[in-house]
Design a protein around this motif. Structure first.
Motif, PDB file in Angstrom:
ATOM      1  N   GLN A 169       0.826  -1.202   0.000  1.00  0.00           N
ATOM      2  CA  GLN A 169       0.000   0.000   0.000  1.00  0.00           C
ATOM      3  C   GLN A 169       0.863   1.254   0.000  1.00  0.00           C
ATOM      4  OE1 GLN A 169      -2.456  -0.833   3.446  1.00  0.00           O
ATOM      5  NE2 GLN A 169      -4.209  -1.218   2.103  1.00  0.00           N
ATOM      6  N   GLU A 170       1.950   1.239   0.742  1.00  0.00           N
ATOM      7  CA  GLU A 170       2.877   2.377   0.737  1.00  0.00           C
ATOM      8  C   GLU A 170       3.420   2.598  -0.668  1.00  0.00           C
ATOM      9  OE1 GLU A 170       5.928   1.782   3.636  1.00  0.00           O
ATOM     10  OE2 GLU A 170       4.508   1.564   5.283  1.00  0.00           O
ATOM     11  N   LYS A 171       3.767   1.506  -1.332  1.00  0.00           N
ATOM     12  CA  LYS A 171       4.292   1.593  -2.689  1.00  0.00           C
ATOM     13  C   LYS A 171       3.229   2.138  -3.647  1.00  0.00           C
ATOM     14  CE  LYS A 171       6.397  -1.241  -6.289  1.00  0.00           C
ATOM     15  NZ  LYS A 171       6.787  -2.600  -6.672  1.00  0.00           N
ATOM     16  N   ASP A 172       1.985   1.688  -3.514  1.00  0.00           N
ATOM     17  CA  ASP A 172       0.902   2.171  -4.375  1.00  0.00           C
ATOM     18  C   ASP A 172       0.677   3.669  -4.192  1.00  0.00           C
ATOM     19  OD1 ASP A 172       0.506  -0.364  -5.375  1.00  0.00           O
ATOM     20  OD2 ASP A 172      -1.253  -0.789  -4.117  1.00  0.00           O
ATOM     21  N   VAL A 173       0.676   4.134  -2.944  1.00  0.00           N
ATOM     22  CA  VAL A 173       0.467   5.556  -2.666  1.00  0.00           C
ATOM     23  C   VAL A 173       1.643   6.370  -3.191  1.00  0.00           C
ATOM     24  CG1 VAL A 173       0.268   7.287  -0.832  1.00  0.00           C
ATOM     25  CG2 VAL A 173      -1.060   5.165  -0.701  1.00  0.00           C
ATOM     26  N   ARG A 174       2.855   5.888  -2.962  1.00  0.00           N
ATOM     27  CA  ARG A 174       4.051   6.587  -3.441  1.00  0.00           C
ATOM     28  C   ARG A 174       4.026   6.708  -4.969  1.00  0.00           C
ATOM     29  NH1 ARG A 174       7.461   4.441  -0.226  1.00  0.00           N
ATOM     30  NH2 ARG A 174       7.633   2.473  -1.345  1.00  0.00           N
ATOM     31  N   ASN A 175       3.640   5.641  -5.656  1.00  0.00           N
ATOM     32  CA  ASN A 175       3.564   5.675  -7.115  1.00  0.00           C
ATOM     33  C   ASN A 175       2.473   6.630  -7.603  1.00  0.00           C
ATOM     34  OD1 ASN A 175       5.665   3.866  -7.419  1.00  0.00           O
ATOM     35  ND2 ASN A 175       4.323   2.090  -7.587  1.00  0.00           N
ATOM     36  N   ALA A 176       1.343   6.664  -6.907  1.00  0.00           N
ATOM     37  CA  ALA A 176       0.271   7.575  -7.290  1.00  0.00           C
ATOM     38  C   ALA A 176       0.708   9.023  -7.118  1.00  0.00           C
ATOM     39  CB  ALA A 176      -0.989   7.301  -6.465  1.00  0.00           C
ATOM     40  N   LEU A 177       1.401   9.327  -6.026  1.00  0.00           N
ATOM     41  CA  LEU A 177       1.885  10.689  -5.798  1.00  0.00           C
ATOM     42  C   LEU A 177       2.932  11.069  -6.840  1.00  0.00           C
ATOM     43  CD1 LEU A 177       2.115  10.690  -1.907  1.00  0.00           C
ATOM     44  CD2 LEU A 177       0.410  11.846  -3.334  1.00  0.00           C
ATOM     45  N   ARG A 178       3.773  10.112  -7.214  1.00  0.00           N
ATOM     46  CA  ARG A 178       4.778  10.353  -8.250  1.00  0.00           C
ATOM     47  C   ARG A 178       4.094  10.617  -9.598  1.00  0.00           C
ATOM     48  NH1 ARG A 178       8.182   5.715  -7.960  1.00  0.00           N
ATOM     49  NH2 ARG A 178       8.954   6.713  -6.078  1.00  0.00           N
ATOM     50  N   ASP A 179       3.065   9.835  -9.913  1.00  0.00           N
ATOM     51  CA  ASP A 179       2.309  10.048 -11.152  1.00  0.00           C
ATOM     52  C   ASP A 179       1.662  11.417 -11.157  1.00  0.00           C
ATOM     53  OD1 ASP A 179       3.004   7.512 -11.958  1.00  0.00           O
ATOM     54  OD2 ASP A 179       1.030   6.630 -11.504  1.00  0.00           O
ATOM     55  N   LEU A 180       1.087  11.809 -10.035  1.00  0.00           N
ATOM     56  CA  LEU A 180       0.435  13.110  -9.926  1.00  0.00           C
ATOM     57  C   LEU A 180       1.448  14.237 -10.087  1.00  0.00           C
ATOM     58  CD1 LEU A 180      -2.148  14.675  -9.396  1.00  0.00           C
ATOM     59  CD2 LEU A 180      -1.687  14.465  -6.963  1.00  0.00           C
ATOM     60  N   GLU A 225       4.136  18.774 -13.229  1.00  0.00           N
ATOM     61  CA  GLU A 225       5.397  19.427 -13.578  1.00  0.00           C
ATOM     62  C   GLU A 225       5.413  20.081 -14.939  1.00  0.00           C
ATOM     63  OE1 GLU A 225       8.524  16.648 -12.921  1.00  0.00           O
ATOM     64  OE2 GLU A 225       8.472  16.900 -10.762  1.00  0.00           O
ATOM     65  N   PRO A 226       4.918  19.440 -16.023  1.00  0.00           N
ATOM     66  CA  PRO A 226       4.969  20.097 -17.331  1.00  0.00           C
ATOM     67  C   PRO A 226       4.212  21.422 -17.384  1.00  0.00           C
ATOM     68  CG  PRO A 226       4.528  17.763 -17.593  1.00  0.00           C
ATOM     69  CD  PRO A 226       4.473  18.075 -16.111  1.00  0.00           C
ATOM     70  N   GLU A 227       3.148  21.544 -16.610  1.00  0.00           N
ATOM     71  CA  GLU A 227       2.383  22.786 -16.579  1.00  0.00           C
ATOM     72  C   GLU A 227       3.192  23.918 -15.966  1.00  0.00           C
ATOM     73  OE1 GLU A 227      -1.136  21.966 -14.426  1.00  0.00           O
ATOM     74  OE2 GLU A 227      -1.826  20.429 -15.796  1.00  0.00           O
ATOM     75  N   ASN A 228       4.055  23.615 -14.994  1.00  0.00           N
ATOM     76  CA  ASN A 228       4.810  24.628 -14.284  1.00  0.00           C
ATOM     77  C   ASN A 228       6.076  25.069 -15.031  1.00  0.00           C
ATOM     78  OD1 ASN A 228       2.976  24.576 -12.186  1.00  0.00           O
ATOM     79  ND2 ASN A 228       4.087  23.010 -11.079  1.00  0.00           N
ATOM     80  N   GLU A 229       6.501  24.330 -16.050  1.00  0.00           N
ATOM     81  CA  GLU A 229       7.740  24.661 -16.753  1.00  0.00           C
ATOM     82  C   GLU A 229       7.651  25.987 -17.494  1.00  0.00           C
ATOM     83  OE1 GLU A 229       8.911  21.452 -19.245  1.00  0.00           O
ATOM     84  OE2 GLU A 229       9.227  20.082 -17.577  1.00  0.00           O
ATOM     85  N   GLY A 230       6.479  26.375 -17.960  1.00  0.00           N
ATOM     86  CA  GLY A 230       6.336  27.605 -18.736  1.00  0.00           C
ATOM     87  C   GLY A 230       6.293  28.861 -17.892  1.00  0.00           C
TER      88      GLY A 230
END
Length: 47
Positions: free
Chosen positions: A25-36, A41-46
């Motif tokens: 479950q920790e791994k699933d949450v960590r992966n979801a936060l990483r995906d989010l 990030e691409p939106e903030n680059e501009g």
């Protein structure tokens, strides 16, 4: 059940409030936060 409007999937976290999360479950949450974070990030680059 945990979901975020920007993620195309949701997570089901078993157990009761206050229970320790399993390693999977920790791994699933960590992966979801990483995906989010990856989606945001691409939106903030501009700026």
């Amino acid at each position: 059940m945990w979901s975020h409007p920007n993620l195309p999937y949701s997570l089901t976290l078993s157990g009761k409030d206050g229970d320790n999360a399993g390693r999977y479950q920790e791994k699933d949450v960590r992966n979801a936060l990483r995906d989010l974070q990856g989606l945001e990030e691409p939106e903030n680059e501009g700026e």
